[in-house]
Design a protein around this motif. Structure first.
Motif, PDB file in Angstrom:
ATOM      1  N   VAL A 132      88.825 -56.764   9.158  1.00 26.23           N
ATOM      2  CA  VAL A 132      89.030 -55.503   8.345  1.00 26.23           C
ATOM      3  C   VAL A 132      90.014 -54.673   8.376  1.00 26.23           C
ATOM      4  O   VAL A 132      90.913 -54.386   7.869  1.00 26.23           O
ATOM      5  N   SER A 133      90.506 -54.100   9.845  1.00 26.00           N
ATOM      6  CA  SER A 133      91.375 -53.434  10.319  1.00 26.00           C
ATOM      7  C   SER A 133      92.818 -53.996   9.945  1.00 26.00           C
ATOM      8  O   SER A 133      93.669 -53.603   9.657  1.00 26.00           O
ATOM      9  N   ILE A 134      92.790 -55.383  10.297  1.00 29.69           N
ATOM     10  CA  ILE A 134      94.211 -56.036   9.806  1.00 29.69           C
ATOM     11  C   ILE A 134      94.417 -55.978   8.557  1.00 29.69           C
ATOM     12  O   ILE A 134      95.674 -55.859   8.154  1.00 29.69           O
ATOM     13  N   LEU A 135      93.573 -56.333   7.394  1.00 31.95           N
ATOM     14  CA  LEU A 135      93.648 -56.283   6.163  1.00 31.95           C
ATOM     15  C   LEU A 135      93.985 -54.813   5.814  1.00 31.95           C
ATOM     16  O   LEU A 135      95.061 -54.650   5.026  1.00 31.95           O
ATOM     17  N   VAL A 136      93.379 -53.749   6.342  1.00 31.42           N
ATOM     18  CA  VAL A 136      93.644 -52.390   5.928  1.00 31.42           C
ATOM     19  C   VAL A 136      95.283 -51.973   6.434  1.00 31.42           C
ATOM     20  O   VAL A 136      95.927 -51.341   5.729  1.00 31.42           O
ATOM     21  N   ALA A 137      95.589 -52.376   7.628  1.00 25.76           N
ATOM     22  CA  ALA A 137      96.854 -52.093   8.361  1.00 25.76           C
ATOM     23  C   ALA A 137      98.148 -52.805   7.374  1.00 25.76           C
ATOM     24  O   ALA A 137      99.115 -52.208   7.308  1.00 25.76           O
ATOM     25  N   ASN A 138      97.800 -53.824   7.021  1.00 32.67           N
ATOM     26  CA  ASN A 138      98.720 -54.499   6.267  1.00 32.67           C
ATOM     27  C   ASN A 138      98.792 -54.412   4.645  1.00 32.67           C
ATOM     28  O   ASN A 138      99.648 -55.468   4.051  1.00 32.67           O
ATOM     29  N   HIS A 139      97.864 -53.630   3.930  1.00 38.38           N
ATOM     30  CA  HIS A 139      97.824 -53.847   2.353  1.00 38.38           C
ATOM     31  C   HIS A 139      98.925 -53.382   1.734  1.00 38.38           C
ATOM     32  O   HIS A 139      99.035 -53.790   0.719  1.00 38.38           O
ATOM     33  N   MET A 140      99.819 -52.636   2.375  1.00 38.69           N
ATOM     34  CA  MET A 140     101.143 -51.934   1.446  1.00 38.69           C
ATOM     35  C   MET A 140     102.372 -53.132   1.688  1.00 38.69           C
ATOM     36  O   MET A 140     103.408 -52.793   1.559  1.00 38.69           O
ATOM     37  N   PHE A 141     102.049 -54.579   1.795  1.00 39.90           N
ATOM     38  CA  PHE A 141     103.156 -55.278   2.301  1.00 39.90           C
ATOM     39  C   PHE A 141     104.190 -55.499   0.986  1.00 39.90           C
ATOM     40  O   PHE A 141     103.458 -55.258  -0.413  1.00 39.90           O
ATOM     41  N   ASP A 142     105.312 -55.688   1.026  1.00 32.02           N
ATOM     42  CA  ASP A 142     106.396 -55.925  -0.179  1.00 32.02           C
ATOM     43  C   ASP A 142     106.376 -57.223  -0.717  1.00 32.02           C
ATOM     44  O   ASP A 142     106.055 -58.236  -0.077  1.00 32.02           O
ATOM     45  N   TYR A 143     105.983 -57.487  -1.919  1.00 31.95           N
ATOM     46  CA  TYR A 143     106.311 -58.624  -2.475  1.00 31.95           C
ATOM     47  C   TYR A 143     107.206 -58.631  -3.656  1.00 31.95           C
ATOM     48  O   TYR A 143     106.747 -59.578  -4.799  1.00 31.95           O
ATOM     49  N   LYS A 144     108.338 -58.009  -3.274  1.00 31.31           N
ATOM     50  CA  LYS A 144     109.459 -58.136  -4.415  1.00 31.31           C
ATOM     51  C   LYS A 144     109.989 -59.392  -4.671  1.00 31.31           C
ATOM     52  O   LYS A 144     109.877 -60.162  -3.822  1.00 31.31           O
ATOM     53  N   LYS A 145     110.556 -59.691  -5.751  1.00 26.86           N
ATOM     54  CA  LYS A 145     111.430 -61.107  -6.025  1.00 26.86           C
ATOM     55  C   LYS A 145     112.467 -61.416  -4.761  1.00 26.86           C
ATOM     56  O   LYS A 145     112.649 -62.695  -4.649  1.00 26.86           O
ATOM     57  N   GLY A 146     113.155 -60.326  -4.402  1.00 27.47           N
ATOM     58  CA  GLY A 146     114.367 -60.748  -3.745  1.00 27.47           C
ATOM     59  C   GLY A 146     113.935 -60.893  -2.295  1.00 27.47           C
ATOM     60  O   GLY A 146     114.972 -61.142  -1.499  1.00 27.47           O
ATOM     61  N   LEU A 147     112.904 -61.163  -1.759  1.00 24.53           N
ATOM     62  CA  LEU A 147     112.438 -61.415  -0.307  1.00 24.53           C
ATOM     63  C   LEU A 147     113.001 -62.812  -0.183  1.00 24.53           C
ATOM     64  O   LEU A 147     112.647 -63.710  -0.815  1.00 24.53           O
ATOM     65  N   SER A 148     113.550 -62.871   1.051  1.00 25.33           N
ATOM     66  CA  SER A 148     114.106 -64.200   1.498  1.00 25.33           C
ATOM     67  C   SER A 148     112.901 -65.124   2.090  1.00 25.33           C
ATOM     68  O   SER A 148     111.750 -64.556   2.365  1.00 25.33           O
ATOM     69  N   ASP A 149     113.038 -66.521   2.323  1.00 23.35           N
ATOM     70  CA  ASP A 149     112.094 -67.339   2.967  1.00 23.35           C
ATOM     71  C   ASP A 149     111.851 -66.952   4.231  1.00 23.35           C
ATOM     72  O   ASP A 149     110.717 -66.803   4.580  1.00 23.35           O
ATOM     73  N   ARG A 150     112.814 -66.595   4.931  1.00 21.56           N
ATOM     74  CA  ARG A 150     112.534 -65.918   6.276  1.00 21.56           C
ATOM     75  C   ARG A 150     111.778 -64.565   6.505  1.00 21.56           C
ATOM     76  O   ARG A 150     110.889 -64.454   7.295  1.00 21.56           O
ATOM     77  N   ALA A 151     111.959 -63.722   5.348  1.00 22.40           N
ATOM     78  CA  ALA A 151     110.994 -62.573   5.308  1.00 22.40           C
ATOM     79  C   ALA A 151     109.627 -62.934   4.995  1.00 22.40           C
ATOM     80  O   ALA A 151     108.520 -62.243   5.559  1.00 22.40           O
ATOM     81  N   ILE A 152     109.247 -64.096   4.392  1.00 24.25           N
ATOM     82  CA  ILE A 152     108.091 -64.292   3.972  1.00 24.25           C
ATOM     83  C   ILE A 152     107.559 -65.106   4.993  1.00 24.25           C
ATOM     84  O   ILE A 152     106.241 -64.829   5.334  1.00 24.25           O
ATOM     85  N   ARG A 153     108.071 -65.761   5.987  1.00 25.47           N
ATOM     86  CA  ARG A 153     107.569 -66.439   7.234  1.00 25.47           C
ATOM     87  C   ARG A 153     107.433 -65.249   8.261  1.00 25.47           C
ATOM     88  O   ARG A 153     106.212 -65.343   8.733  1.00 25.47           O
ATOM     89  N   ARG A 154     108.251 -64.062   8.097  1.00 25.61           N
ATOM     90  CA  ARG A 154     107.752 -62.929   9.194  1.00 25.61           C
ATOM     91  C   ARG A 154     106.547 -62.482   8.737  1.00 25.61           C
ATOM     92  O   ARG A 154     105.777 -61.998   9.653  1.00 25.61           O
ATOM     93  N   PHE A 155     106.321 -62.236   7.467  1.00 26.76           N
ATOM     94  CA  PHE A 155     104.941 -61.559   6.689  1.00 26.76           C
ATOM     95  C   PHE A 155     103.705 -62.604   7.519  1.00 26.76           C
ATOM     96  O   PHE A 155     102.948 -61.914   7.901  1.00 26.76           O
TER      97      PHE A 155
END
Length: 231
Positions: free
Chosen positions: A164-187
């Motif tokens: 639960v705390s992992i989901l709460v801590a990360n719920h503000m993640f960025d999902y804009k179209k301009g994200l690179s594949d590398r940024a997705i992998r880091r996420f």
């Protein structure tokens, strides 16, 4: 009966939601006058009743009854702190109302419902008014820490607290179209592949509970597909 076992006050509210009936006004008055007795109840018993209440179709109705009778101030005072606390223009509702809308919108799963309940729990504590606008810096991280404190007090398992705390801590993640594949992998690496689906479900319910419609859905669905491609 409430004096014999104060947990019956929570059960009365849960039963009213599961069986869809109204509680007699005199019974509600009795709960209001005895709500302080909930302090005598063991955390694990409150925990079990809280999870059962979260599993009804619309938990917000039960939580509002707990707020009106004073039970919420004893069981989960951190949630009550957000009552009537306004947010910025991105949100139609107060902090408390937004949390309730999120809980109602998400699937009936214990991890998801608990994550929705706690995702903005620390917002009243980090709330600042800057140049006429309410800001909530680092509220996700603060909410995750407060989530851990609350769940430990209610004797949740370490595994559930972690999820639960992992989901709460990360719920503000960025999902804009301009994200690179590398940024997705880091996420994916940051949140853990096993948490990605639940995190997207939480963000979907959170965005819907802003109260301004569903214009976010296309972007979030595209993000989901890109994450799947990188897993």
């Amino acid at each position: 009966r409430f004096q014999e076992d104060p947990l019956r006050m929570m059960r009365a509210i849960r039963f009213s939601q599961e069986l869809r009936y109204s509680i007699d006004p005199e019974t509600l008055m009795a709960i209001r006058s005895l709500s302080h007795a909930m302090r005598e109840v063991a955390g694990e018993r409150i925990r079990d009743e809280l999870v059962r209440l979260l599993m009804v179709e619309r938990p917000s109705i039960g939580f509002n009854l707990m707020r009106k009778t004073g039970l919420l101030l004893v069981i989960l005072p951190e949630l009550a702190e957000g009552y009537r606390k306004r947010q910025n223009n991105f949100h139609k509702y107060t902090i408390y109302r937004h949390i309730m809308e999120t809980v109602d919108a998400i699937e009936r799963d214990p991890v998801l419902r608990l994550s929705a309940l706690f995702h903005d729990i620390a917002k009243p504590r980090v709330r600042e008014r800057i140049e006429g606008r309410w800001r909530f810096f680092a509220h996700a991280e603060a909410s995750a820490e407060l989530t851990r404190q609350i769940m430990r007090g209610l004797r949740f398992s370490n595994e559930l607290i972690s999820r639960v705390s992992i989901l709460v801590a990360n719920h503000m993640f960025d999902y804009k179209k301009g994200l690179s594949d590398r940024a997705i992998r880091r996420f994916i690496k940051r949140v853990g592949a096993e948490h990605v689906d639940d995190l997207i479900r939480l963000r979907k319910a959170d965005d819907l509970a802003h109260g301004w419609g569903r214009d976010y859905e296309d972007g979030l669905e595209e993000f989901r597909k890109r994450v799947q491609d990188q897993m």
